[in-house]
Design a protein around this motif. Sequence first.
Motif, PDB file in Angstrom:
ATOM      1  N   ASN A 128       5.916 -17.543 -10.247  1.00  0.00           N
ATOM      2  CA  ASN A 128       7.376 -17.467 -10.416  1.00  0.00           C
ATOM      3  C   ASN A 128       8.068 -17.838  -9.098  1.00  0.00           C
ATOM      4  OD1 ASN A 128       9.961 -16.954 -11.283  1.00  0.00           O
ATOM      5  ND2 ASN A 128       9.714 -14.744 -11.506  1.00  0.00           N
ATOM      6  N   PRO A 129       8.184 -19.139  -8.805  1.00  0.00           N
ATOM      7  CA  PRO A 129       8.787 -19.568  -7.537  1.00  0.00           C
ATOM      8  C   PRO A 129      10.240 -19.140  -7.372  1.00  0.00           C
ATOM      9  CG  PRO A 129       7.574 -21.371  -8.574  1.00  0.00           C
ATOM     10  CD  PRO A 129       7.678 -20.281  -9.589  1.00  0.00           C
ATOM     11  N   GLU A 130      10.942 -18.894  -8.480  1.00  0.00           N
ATOM     12  CA  GLU A 130      12.356 -18.526  -8.413  1.00  0.00           C
ATOM     13  C   GLU A 130      12.569 -17.018  -8.300  1.00  0.00           C
ATOM     14  OE1 GLU A 130      14.549 -20.871  -8.180  1.00  0.00           O
ATOM     15  OE2 GLU A 130      13.043 -22.435  -8.476  1.00  0.00           O
ATOM     16  N   ALA A 131      11.492 -16.273  -8.169  1.00  0.00           N
ATOM     17  CA  ALA A 131      11.596 -14.811  -8.130  1.00  0.00           C
ATOM     18  C   ALA A 131      12.343 -14.344  -6.880  1.00  0.00           C
ATOM     19  CB  ALA A 131      10.204 -14.184  -8.168  1.00  0.00           C
ATOM     20  N   SER A 132      13.057 -13.241  -7.030  1.00  0.00           N
ATOM     21  CA  SER A 132      13.765 -12.662  -5.895  1.00  0.00           C
ATOM     22  C   SER A 132      12.775 -11.961  -4.972  1.00  0.00           C
ATOM     23  CB  SER A 132      14.810 -11.662  -6.383  1.00  0.00           C
ATOM     24  OG  SER A 132      14.182 -10.582  -7.066  1.00  0.00           O
ATOM     25  N   GLU A 133      13.245 -11.605  -3.770  1.00  0.00           N
ATOM     26  CA  GLU A 133      12.379 -10.948  -2.802  1.00  0.00           C
ATOM     27  C   GLU A 133      11.906  -9.592  -3.315  1.00  0.00           C
ATOM     28  OE1 GLU A 133      10.269 -11.319   0.661  1.00  0.00           O
ATOM     29  OE2 GLU A 133      11.669 -12.758  -0.243  1.00  0.00           O
ATOM     30  N   GLN A 134      12.777  -8.892  -4.062  1.00  0.00           N
ATOM     31  CA  GLN A 134      12.395  -7.585  -4.605  1.00  0.00           C
ATOM     32  C   GLN A 134      11.252  -7.711  -5.606  1.00  0.00           C
ATOM     33  OE1 GLN A 134      15.467  -8.665  -4.235  1.00  0.00           O
ATOM     34  NE2 GLN A 134      16.357  -7.205  -2.774  1.00  0.00           N
ATOM     35  N   LYS A 135      11.313  -8.748  -6.458  1.00  0.00           N
ATOM     36  CA  LYS A 135      10.250  -8.952  -7.443  1.00  0.00           C
ATOM     37  C   LYS A 135       8.930  -9.319  -6.760  1.00  0.00           C
ATOM     38  CE  LYS A 135      13.030 -10.271 -11.479  1.00  0.00           C
ATOM     39  NZ  LYS A 135      13.287 -11.319 -12.491  1.00  0.00           N
ATOM     40  N   LYS A 136       9.010 -10.118  -5.707  1.00  0.00           N
ATOM     41  CA  LYS A 136       7.790 -10.479  -4.983  1.00  0.00           C
ATOM     42  C   LYS A 136       7.150  -9.241  -4.354  1.00  0.00           C
ATOM     43  CE  LYS A 136       9.380 -15.128  -3.762  1.00  0.00           C
ATOM     44  NZ  LYS A 136       9.729 -16.051  -2.653  1.00  0.00           N
ATOM     45  N   ILE A 137       7.979  -8.394  -3.751  1.00  0.00           N
ATOM     46  CA  ILE A 137       7.463  -7.171  -3.131  1.00  0.00           C
ATOM     47  C   ILE A 137       6.843  -6.266  -4.182  1.00  0.00           C
ATOM     48  CG2 ILE A 137       8.126  -5.056  -1.922  1.00  0.00           C
ATOM     49  CD1 ILE A 137      10.257  -6.692  -0.469  1.00  0.00           C
ATOM     50  N   LEU A 138       7.498  -6.154  -5.356  1.00  0.00           N
ATOM     51  CA  LEU A 138       6.970  -5.326  -6.437  1.00  0.00           C
ATOM     52  C   LEU A 138       5.631  -5.844  -6.921  1.00  0.00           C
ATOM     53  CD1 LEU A 138       7.317  -2.996  -8.430  1.00  0.00           C
ATOM     54  CD2 LEU A 138       8.599  -4.557  -9.926  1.00  0.00           C
ATOM     55  N   ALA A 139       5.519  -7.168  -7.064  1.00  0.00           N
ATOM     56  CA  ALA A 139       4.251  -7.761  -7.497  1.00  0.00           C
ATOM     57  C   ALA A 139       3.141  -7.467  -6.497  1.00  0.00           C
ATOM     58  CB  ALA A 139       4.413  -9.273  -7.681  1.00  0.00           C
ATOM     59  N   GLY A 140       3.465  -7.554  -5.211  1.00  0.00           N
ATOM     60  CA  GLY A 140       2.473  -7.255  -4.192  1.00  0.00           C
ATOM     61  C   GLY A 140       2.043  -5.800  -4.211  1.00  0.00           C
ATOM     62  N   LYS A 141       2.997  -4.895  -4.406  1.00  0.00           N
ATOM     63  CA  LYS A 141       2.667  -3.470  -4.457  1.00  0.00           C
ATOM     64  C   LYS A 141       1.806  -3.141  -5.667  1.00  0.00           C
ATOM     65  CE  LYS A 141       6.630  -1.654  -1.869  1.00  0.00           C
ATOM     66  NZ  LYS A 141       7.826  -0.786  -1.923  1.00  0.00           N
ATOM     67  N   LEU A 142       2.151  -3.706  -6.821  1.00  0.00           N
ATOM     68  CA  LEU A 142       1.352  -3.460  -8.028  1.00  0.00           C
ATOM     69  C   LEU A 142      -0.070  -3.988  -7.867  1.00  0.00           C
ATOM     70  CD1 LEU A 142       3.964  -4.292 -10.843  1.00  0.00           C
ATOM     71  CD2 LEU A 142       3.183  -2.035 -10.089  1.00  0.00           C
ATOM     72  N   ALA A 143      -0.192  -5.166  -7.250  1.00  0.00           N
ATOM     73  CA  ALA A 143      -1.526  -5.717  -7.003  1.00  0.00           C
ATOM     74  C   ALA A 143      -2.305  -4.828  -6.047  1.00  0.00           C
ATOM     75  CB  ALA A 143      -1.406  -7.132  -6.442  1.00  0.00           C
ATOM     76  N   GLY A 144      -1.618  -4.276  -5.046  1.00  0.00           N
ATOM     77  CA  GLY A 144      -2.275  -3.367  -4.108  1.00  0.00           C
ATOM     78  C   GLY A 144      -2.772  -2.107  -4.778  1.00  0.00           C
ATOM     79  N   VAL A 145      -1.960  -1.545  -5.669  1.00  0.00           N
ATOM     80  CA  VAL A 145      -2.358  -0.336  -6.403  1.00  0.00           C
ATOM     81  C   VAL A 145      -3.568  -0.630  -7.286  1.00  0.00           C
ATOM     82  CG1 VAL A 145      -1.658   1.319  -8.171  1.00  0.00           C
ATOM     83  CG2 VAL A 145      -0.061   0.697  -6.350  1.00  0.00           C
ATOM     84  N   ALA A 146      -3.531  -1.777  -7.975  1.00  0.00           N
ATOM     85  CA  ALA A 146      -4.658  -2.163  -8.837  1.00  0.00           C
ATOM     86  C   ALA A 146      -5.928  -2.338  -8.011  1.00  0.00           C
ATOM     87  CB  ALA A 146      -4.322  -3.442  -9.584  1.00  0.00           C
ATOM     88  N   ALA A 147      -5.797  -2.942  -6.816  1.00  0.00           N
ATOM     89  CA  ALA A 147      -6.963  -3.133  -5.955  1.00  0.00           C
ATOM     90  C   ALA A 147      -7.538  -1.801  -5.501  1.00  0.00           C
ATOM     91  CB  ALA A 147      -6.571  -3.983  -4.748  1.00  0.00           C
ATOM     92  N   VAL A 148      -6.667  -0.845  -5.175  1.00  0.00           N
ATOM     93  CA  VAL A 148      -7.128   0.478  -4.749  1.00  0.00           C
ATOM     94  C   VAL A 148      -7.896   1.171  -5.878  1.00  0.00           C
ATOM     95  CG1 VAL A 148      -6.364   2.796  -4.118  1.00  0.00           C
ATOM     96  CG2 VAL A 148      -5.342   0.809  -3.010  1.00  0.00           C
ATOM     97  N   VAL A 149      -7.395   1.067  -7.112  1.00  0.00           N
ATOM     98  CA  VAL A 149      -8.079   1.676  -8.251  1.00  0.00           C
ATOM     99  C   VAL A 149      -9.481   1.097  -8.412  1.00  0.00           C
ATOM    100  CG1 VAL A 149      -8.058   1.927 -10.766  1.00  0.00           C
ATOM    101  CG2 VAL A 149      -5.940   2.237  -9.457  1.00  0.00           C
ATOM    102  N   VAL A 150      -9.588  -0.236  -8.315  1.00  0.00           N
ATOM    103  CA  VAL A 150     -10.893  -0.895  -8.445  1.00  0.00           C
ATOM    104  C   VAL A 150     -11.823  -0.463  -7.315  1.00  0.00           C
ATOM    105  CG1 VAL A 150     -12.084  -3.119  -8.424  1.00  0.00           C
ATOM    106  CG2 VAL A 150      -9.945  -2.874  -9.678  1.00  0.00           C
ATOM    107  N   LEU A 151     -11.306  -0.402  -6.098  1.00  0.00           N
ATOM    108  CA  LEU A 151     -12.129  -0.025  -4.947  1.00  0.00           C
ATOM    109  C   LEU A 151     -12.592   1.423  -5.030  1.00  0.00           C
ATOM    110  CD1 LEU A 151     -10.130  -1.826  -2.110  1.00  0.00           C
ATOM    111  CD2 LEU A 151     -12.346  -2.480  -3.070  1.00  0.00           C
ATOM    112  N   VAL A 152     -11.734   2.300  -5.549  1.00  0.00           N
ATOM    113  CA  VAL A 152     -12.135   3.700  -5.725  1.00  0.00           C
ATOM    114  C   VAL A 152     -13.283   3.805  -6.725  1.00  0.00           C
ATOM    115  CG1 VAL A 152     -11.394   5.932  -6.648  1.00  0.00           C
ATOM    116  CG2 VAL A 152      -9.933   4.707  -5.044  1.00  0.00           C
ATOM    117  N   MET A 153     -13.207   3.028  -7.803  1.00  0.00           N
ATOM    118  CA  MET A 153     -14.287   3.025  -8.789  1.00  0.00           C
ATOM    119  C   MET A 153     -15.595   2.515  -8.175  1.00  0.00           C
ATOM    120  SD  MET A 153     -12.995   4.330 -11.466  1.00  0.00           S
ATOM    121  CE  MET A 153     -14.324   3.976 -12.608  1.00  0.00           C
TER     122      MET A 153
END
Length: 257
Positions: A128-153
């Motif tokens: 989504n190249p037209e995404a706002s800065e807030q949406k980009k930050i949210l996407a990064g945070k969600l990806a980080g949370v998902a990565a932490v869940v996988v790493l904990v497992m």
Amino acid sequence: MNWFSLLILVGIGAAVYPHAVQRIFSAKSERTLKRSFTRMAWMPFITAGVVFLVGIIGVSAFPDLSTAQSEQIVGKMASAIANHNPVFYWAMVLLFGGVIAAIVSTADSVLLTFSSIVSKDLYGGVINPEASEQKKILAGKLAGVAAVVVLVMIAWFPPGTLYQIFVLKFELLVQVAPAMIIGLYWNKLQARAVFAGMIVGTILASTLTFAGITFLGVFSGLWGLTVNLIICTVGSLIMSGSASESEEWEEKVAEIK
């Protein structure tokens, strides 16, 4: 060959470690950066030396441990020391507090780098190249949370010993070395060739590692890196950079200078 290839693997992997790269960008000046690296060059000998001594003492204190049990040697020794008196107990509490702090200090750097890649390069650059800065930050945070869940497992159900996980980490990490090291000195390096080499090298190293295939005693990550380098080099020579790419590169070099 196995030991020598491990030295090469760790040496290249440590040079492109995320928090090491972040230290470069965060340095106040070149002098500060050189002073930092000069002091840090001796730290692995000190830290590894302490770990070596703990291992030697642990072999004598807890003999005949299995491979899985030997990875609990620090906890076993800490428990035995803590049971002597309250002073030692609180000393072990402080020790493990420091261990956790050291782990988190490295993990958060890697996690921040991963989140930044997802938010800016993948989501903001491709999805989504037209995404706002807030949406980009949210996407990064969600990806980080998902990565932490996988790493904990993975941590809860480890696929191998700590040593095997340590080696696998560097076997995958070294695949970014051509982009970060060769890219500093060779302006003809092409992004598509680098990306293709990185993907092929990662797949090859992972496949050989999980299949338990070893050639000449050399770790799979170095074989993946070799193929990665060939693809990067040959692909960059074949691909001709467009004028716009050359101009963009020259502008970036001018800005850095």
